[in-house]
Enzyme design. Structure first.
Site: not given
Ligand code: FAE
Length: 516
Positions: A457, A495, A372
């Site tokens: 990621h 991503n 990117e």
């Molecule tokens: P996620 O979105 O992480 O959601 C999990 C949720 O579970 C979170 O809200 C936690 O707080 C919650 N949680 C965890 N443990 C517990 C518990 N014990 N009890 C209750 N709640 C809990 O999971 N991806 C892209 O495709 N494009 C991008 O441009 C991109 N940029 C990014 C930039 C940054 C700075 C970051 C950090 C990530 C980025 N990502 C990007 C990655 C993407 O946000 C990530 O792959 C997804 O959010 C993962 O989705 P999940 O549903 O697996």
């Protein structure tokens, strides 16, 4: 299809208040990121009441400055999850450390530290969608077999990727506007340098509202992407899950969310179903209550790290003894590595940079890297080009339970990033030679060129068709499901969130069709 048809108990519609101690519910979803939001919406549409448990905050109330989220250039108490000092991905600028002290608070970005890697994750209702760049990329079809080997690619590309893209509100920058917008000068410099070295340059879709950004540039609306908002939330313009899947889920009237509730245990309940134990916390991280509820079905959607940590602990401590030996395995960092290049004075990247990346360099086939062109929204001219590369790093780590320390550990080694660096160099060494430029050494401290200490990621830890069956149903405990990034074995070639969303759409549709 109603609750009864799915084999679940009929219960009154879910309450709006946080879940009560002792409640009995049909479905608990742990986490409100992509996987959890898809599961909640589709279950609710099928007539099932869903309780979502989220350890982070709701992020629906403005702070004293009138804004919900703080700016990337001025991180305050809202920025980090329970830290007293920021831990910014770029730790230095012009060689100087830029981290600052902050009050300990349940902020939006978690920089979770394991032995060899810091894993950045969103915390709050919306998960990673609150903090990410919104880059919404569908992998090239020829790469899909390596991403999810057991999944039918035709179905994914014909049905579930389109469904995910529509549900997320994905769009692409208007190329004509891109060519003239001051805020994308940095990306145009990236394009020029990529093309002069013979690399394919591609526009990357995003969930940011591109019309809103054009109006930001025209000065007719409050700025967000053009004010540098991204890492600690966007106050306008970005379609996070709160605006898309979660809004639709809540509109069904069947989904309720308990923020600031952290699940600590799931175990079989005496009368059937599962006992879910959780801690309610305050904004300082202190536990204010412990609650125990019973759910017929539990969906683990706590993200790759959150889900893996829970499952590894619950298997090791005997709460879920029948989970198989694949739990905790197959974790990867999507090959993330960062670097900056120092441009000549005749190649300024612009003092105004949109915080939303919209383009990349695709050298996946030849060199194993997709880079990117990322912003450095400092507000001043930096003459820097900055990149986040996603690479085909083959290394996989494992989560395990450290009984003495009573915590889950990850055995990732810092040196395991070397393949990623080598792959990123297939792009940037060539560009540097062509342009007569060098790498920046002032962004990560200690004259480091490569940001090889982190990932945005995290993927894997409860891999599809290994720890679970081909639909994410955990082996050994009927009624438990994984539906987030933990299912994906370490790399998506781009991503990840579109793939996480599309896989969740596929799995939940088939799970519901099978009658749960
Ligand atoms: P996620 O979105 O992480 O959601 C999990 C949720 O579970 C979170 O809200 C936690 O707080 C919650 N949680 C965890 N443990 C517990 C518990 N014990 N009890 C209750 N709640 C809990 O999971 N991806 C892209 O495709 N494009 C991008 O441009 C991109 N940029 C990014 C930039 C940054 C700075 C970051 C950090 C990530 C980025 N990502 C990007 C990655 C993407 O946000 C990530 O792959 C997804 O959010 C993962 O989705 P999940 O549903 O697996």
């Amino acid at each position: 299809m109603g609750t009864a048809a799915l084999g679940l108990r009929a219960v009154p519609a879910a309450a709006a208040a946080p879940i009560a101690d002792g409640a009995r519910v049909p479905v608990v979803v742990i986490g409100t990121g992509y996987g959890g939001s898809v599961a909640a919406l589709r279950l609710a549409q099928a007539g099932v009441d869903v309780h979502m448990i989220e350890m982070g905050m709701a992020w629906d109330t403005p702070g004293s400055d009138g804004k919900i989220f703080c700016n990337t250039t001025a991180p305050d108490y809202r920025s980090y999850w329970l830290r007293t000092k920021t831990k910014q991905p770029l730790s230095n600028f012009l060689g100087f450390p830029i981290d600052r002290n902050i009050p300990r608070y349940t902020g939006i970005l978690d920089a979770e530290e394991f032995g060899g890697i810091t894993v950045y994750q969103g915390r709050g209702v919306g998960g990673g969608s609150l903090v990410n760049g919104g880059m919404a990329v569908t992998p090239r079809r020829e790469n899909f077999g390596a991403v999810l080997p057991s999944v039918n690619a035709d179905e994914m590309y014909d049905v579930y990727y389109p469904r995910a893209n529509a549900g997320l509100g994905v769009g692409t920058v208007d190329p004509a506007w891109f060519d003239t917008a001051a805020c994308y000068q940095y990306a145009r410099v990236g394009r020029k340098h990529a093309q002069r070295s013979g690399f394919p340059f591609v526009f990357v879709p995003d969930v940011y509202d591109w019309d809103y950004m054009a109006r930001e540039a025209a000065g007719s609306v409050t700025k967000s992407a053009l004010a540098g908002e991204i890492l600690y939330g966007n106050n306008h313009g970005k379609k996070s899950l709160q605006q898309t899947y979660l809004a639709r889920a809540k509109a069904t009237g069947r989904v309720s969310i308990s923020p600031l509730h952290r699940v600590t245990s799931v175990s079989p309940a005496g009368g059937g179903g599962y006992t879910v134990v959780m801690e309610q916390i305050d904004t300082g991280g202190g536990v204010t209550a412990t609650k125990s509820v019973t759910a017929d079905r539990v969906f683990f959607a706590a993200g790759s790290v959150g889900t893996s940590k829970l499952l590894v602990k619950l298997k090791a401590t005997g709460a879920l003894p029948n989970l198989n030996a694949e739990v905790g395995k197959g974790w990867g960092d999507n090959g993330n590595v960062m670097c900056g290049r120092a441009n000549h004075m005749w190649d300024p990247t612009g003092p105004l940079q949109s915080s939303i990346p919209c383009a990349g360099i695709d050298n996946w086939a030849a060199g194993g890297a997709f880079a990117e062109v990322a912003p450095l929204p400092t507000g001043i001219e930096t003459y820097a080009s900055f990149y986040l590369s996603i690479t085909r790093n083959p290394n996989r780590a494992r989560f395990s339970w450290n009984a003495a320390a009573s915590r889950v550990e990850l055995d990732w080694q810092t040196s395991w990033k070397q393949p990623s660096i080598a792959m990123a160099k297939t792009i940037f060494d060539k560009i540097n030679v062509k342009e007569g430029t060098i790498y920046r050494t002032d962004l990560f401290g200690g004259y480091k060129i490569w940001g090889d200490h982190l990932t945005y990621h995290p993927l894997g830890g409860a891999v599809l068709n290994k720890a679970t069956d081909d639909l994410g149903r955990l082996h050994g405990h009927p009624g438990l499901y994984v539906i987030d990034g933990a299912l994906i074995p370490g790399n998506t070639s781009v991503n990840p969130f579109v793939t996480i969303t599309a896989l969740a759409e596929r799995n939940i549709e088939k799970i519901i069709a099978a009658g749960l």
